[in-house]
Design an enzyme around this catalytic site. Structure first.
Site, PDB file in Angstrom:
ATOM      1  N   GLY A  36       0.837  -1.209   0.000  1.00 21.54           N
ATOM      2  CA  GLY A  36       0.000   0.000   0.000  1.00 21.54           C
ATOM      3  C   GLY A  36       0.867   1.252   0.000  1.00 21.54           C
ATOM      4  O   GLY A  36       0.576   2.235  -0.697  1.00 21.54           O
ATOM      5  N   HIS A  37       1.950   1.238   0.800  1.00 17.44           N
ATOM      6  CA  HIS A  37       2.870   2.382   0.804  1.00 17.44           C
ATOM      7  C   HIS A  37       3.567   2.504  -0.543  1.00 17.44           C
ATOM      8  O   HIS A  37       3.762   3.598  -1.063  1.00 17.44           O
ATOM      9  CB  HIS A  37       3.925   2.210   1.909  1.00 17.44           C
ATOM     10  CG  HIS A  37       3.354   2.242   3.290  1.00 17.44           C
ATOM     11  ND1 HIS A  37       3.285   1.126   4.078  1.00 17.44           N
ATOM     12  CD2 HIS A  37       2.820   3.255   4.015  1.00 17.44           C
ATOM     13  CE1 HIS A  37       2.747   1.448   5.253  1.00 17.44           C
ATOM     14  NE2 HIS A  37       2.455   2.732   5.235  1.00 17.44           N
ATOM     15  N   GLN A  61      -1.148  10.167  18.151  1.00 18.90           N
ATOM     16  CA  GLN A  61      -2.366   9.610  17.542  1.00 18.90           C
ATOM     17  C   GLN A  61      -2.739   8.251  18.136  1.00 18.90           C
ATOM     18  O   GLN A  61      -3.654   7.607  17.648  1.00 18.90           O
ATOM     19  CB  GLN A  61      -2.228   9.545  16.019  1.00 18.90           C
ATOM     20  CG  GLN A  61      -1.225   8.537  15.483  1.00 18.90           C
ATOM     21  CD  GLN A  61      -1.007   8.703  13.975  1.00 18.90           C
ATOM     22  OE1 GLN A  61      -0.347   9.634  13.520  1.00 18.90           O
ATOM     23  NE2 GLN A  61      -1.553   7.791  13.196  1.00 18.90           N
ATOM     24  N   LYS A 149      -7.549   3.478   2.123  1.00 23.29           N
ATOM     25  CA  LYS A 149      -7.948   2.589   3.215  1.00 23.29           C
ATOM     26  C   LYS A 149      -8.244   3.406   4.479  1.00 23.29           C
ATOM     27  O   LYS A 149      -9.155   3.114   5.221  1.00 23.29           O
ATOM     28  CB  LYS A 149      -6.883   1.541   3.508  1.00 23.29           C
ATOM     29  CG  LYS A 149      -7.401   0.523   4.518  1.00 23.29           C
ATOM     30  CD  LYS A 149      -6.425  -0.564   4.790  1.00 23.29           C
ATOM     31  CE  LYS A 149      -5.350  -0.129   5.747  1.00 23.29           C
ATOM     32  NZ  LYS A 149      -5.844   0.121   7.121  1.00 23.29           N
ATOM     33  N   GLN A 153      -9.118   9.619   7.558  1.00 26.44           N
ATOM     34  CA  GLN A 153      -7.864  10.379   7.652  1.00 26.44           C
ATOM     35  C   GLN A 153      -7.661  11.224   6.386  1.00 26.44           C
ATOM     36  O   GLN A 153      -7.316  12.406   6.460  1.00 26.44           O
ATOM     37  CB  GLN A 153      -6.702   9.401   7.836  1.00 26.44           C
ATOM     38  CG  GLN A 153      -5.326  10.004   7.608  1.00 26.44           C
ATOM     39  CD  GLN A 153      -4.218   9.034   7.964  1.00 26.44           C
ATOM     40  OE1 GLN A 153      -3.976   8.768   9.131  1.00 26.44           O
ATOM     41  NE2 GLN A 153      -3.515   8.510   6.975  1.00 26.44           N
ATOM     42  N   SER A 185      -2.188  -3.905   5.295  1.00 26.75           N
ATOM     43  CA  SER A 185      -2.060  -3.012   6.447  1.00 26.75           C
ATOM     44  C   SER A 185      -0.858  -3.453   7.275  1.00 26.75           C
ATOM     45  O   SER A 185      -0.547  -4.656   7.338  1.00 26.75           O
ATOM     46  CB  SER A 185      -3.329  -3.112   7.300  1.00 26.75           C
ATOM     47  OG  SER A 185      -3.087  -2.641   8.605  1.00 26.75           O
ATOM     48  N   SER A 186      -0.229  -2.477   7.905  1.00 34.17           N
ATOM     49  CA  SER A 186       0.922  -2.806   8.769  1.00 34.17           C
ATOM     50  C   SER A 186       0.489  -3.733   9.893  1.00 34.17           C
ATOM     51  O   SER A 186       1.290  -4.494  10.434  1.00 34.17           O
ATOM     52  CB  SER A 186       1.508  -1.532   9.373  1.00 34.17           C
ATOM     53  OG  SER A 186       1.845  -0.632   8.351  1.00 34.17           O
TER      54      SER A 186
HETATM   55  O1  PAF Z   1      -1.448   6.803   7.909  1.00 30.06           O
HETATM   56  C1  PAF Z   1      -0.418   6.887   8.623  1.00 30.06           C
HETATM   57  O2  PAF Z   1       0.516   6.116   8.498  1.00 30.06           O
HETATM   58  C2  PAF Z   1      -0.344   7.978   9.683  1.00 30.06           C
HETATM   59  O3  PAF Z   1      -1.583   8.226  10.242  1.00 30.06           O
HETATM   60  C3  PAF Z   1       0.305   9.291   9.163  1.00 30.06           C
HETATM   61  C4  PAF Z   1      -0.531   9.932   8.069  1.00 30.06           C
HETATM   62  C5  PAF Z   1       1.702   9.002   8.652  1.00 30.06           C
HETATM   63  C6  PAF Z   1       0.411  10.302  10.318  1.00 30.06           C
HETATM   64  O4  PAF Z   1       1.152   9.798  11.367  1.00 30.06           O
END
Ligand code: PAF
Length: 291
Positions: A36-37, A61, A149, A153, A185-186
């Site tokens: 995904g990244h 967060q 996903k 956000q 997903s991680s």
């Molecule tokens: O989606 C993420 O990995 C995180 O929420 C982000 C956008 C890097 C902020 O810490």
């Protein structure tokens, strides 16, 4: 690939690039990188300029009972991946570098953060919006890419950039899925073999919701309740929410119409997973992107 741990070193490097006429494309991450990244980085690369990614597990967060300490941090693997994917620079700040002073000024997302995950993770989006605002001020990108996903956000960050007049275009990357539909997903790495099998049911549940809309059902609650039952039947006992909302501003949509977000979150074993699909609901039903 250059690697920077301090804001001042990264700024010096980027200023030199800008002097030569380069723009900056940016993909912020918390590491534990996956396909995904890579898909986000591929989109950012096509935008041209210096390609920067950040790896920062952002403490603000995470709630007190969440997995901040346990969050995976395979930094060497991640930096090797970024190099292979063509990043020019990675920013790896410490918590102290990002939060040198006690954070008293926050970015709040109002009602956009009161629904879906925001209802279940108090303060989460305030932490996300604040750290992304800080990263935008440090990196000053012309584009930044986020995955669909994490739809809520992405909506919050796009609205933050609009309302705080940040000169950055927010681009969206489609959700990357495993062959059985599970969104990458991680956190998937935490799933046991049995939990991994059940986890595929999350996306199947969303498809079930889409099928109900296709059959003509337009009552939001009838659809979300049916998706919940589907998830239970698929062995997902820890459903946190299933919601159908307007995909632009996350307001209720009932009867369901227009561009809508069907989103779900569930605990599978001890792992919390989220997923969503975006549908254009008119006479017919068509899957589409959030923006
Ligand atoms: O989606 C993420 O990995 C995180 O929420 C982000 C956008 C890097 C902020 O810490």
């Amino acid at each position: 690939m250059k690697s920077f741990q301090t804001i001042s070193e990264l700024r010096t490097y980027l200023a030199a690039g800008r002097k030569r006429g380069s723009k900056v494309s940016f993909v912020p991450t918390m590491g534990a990188l996956h396909a995904g990244h890579k898909a986000c980085i591929d989109i950012a690369r096509r935008e041209g300029g210096i390609l920067v990614s950040s790896i920062f597990v952002n403490p603000t967060q995470f709630g007190p009972a969440e997995d901040f300490d346990a969050y995976p941090r395979p930094v060497e693997e991640d930096t090797a991946g970024l190099l292979q994917w063509g990043c020019d620079a990675v920013f790896l700040p410490s918590v102290r570098e990002m939060y040198e002073r006690e954070q008293r000024v926050w970015v709040e997302a109002g009602c956009l953060a009161d629904v879906l995950c925001g209802k279940h993770r108090a303060g989460h989006f305030r932490g996300v919006a604040t750290v992304v605002a800080k990263l935008f001020h440090i990196v000053e990108p012309h584009v930044a890419v986020f995955g669909q996903k994490d739809a809520q956000q992405a909506i919050i960050i796009r609205e933050m950039a609009r309302q705080l007049n940040m000169p950055v275009a927010i681009l969206l990357c489609p959700t990357v899925r495993e062959p059985d539909g599970l969104a990458v997903s991680s956190r998937n790495r935490y799933l046991s073999k049995e939990d991994r099998a059940a986890a595929a049911g999350l996306y199947a549940g969303l498809r079930h919701g889409k099928a109900l809309l296709e059959s003509g059902e337009r009552e939001a609650r009838a659809i979300t309740e049916s998706v919940r039952r589907y998830l239970t039947g698929a062995g997902i006992l820890g459903t946190e929410y299933v919601e159908l909302l307007n995909a632009e501003d996350l307001s209720p949509t009932d009867p369901v119409a227009g561009r809508v977000l069907l989103a779900a979150a569930a605990r599978i074993g001890s792992t919390r997973l989220i997923d969503n699909i975006v549908l254009e609901v008119r006479d017919g039903v068509r899957e589409t992107m959030l923006f």
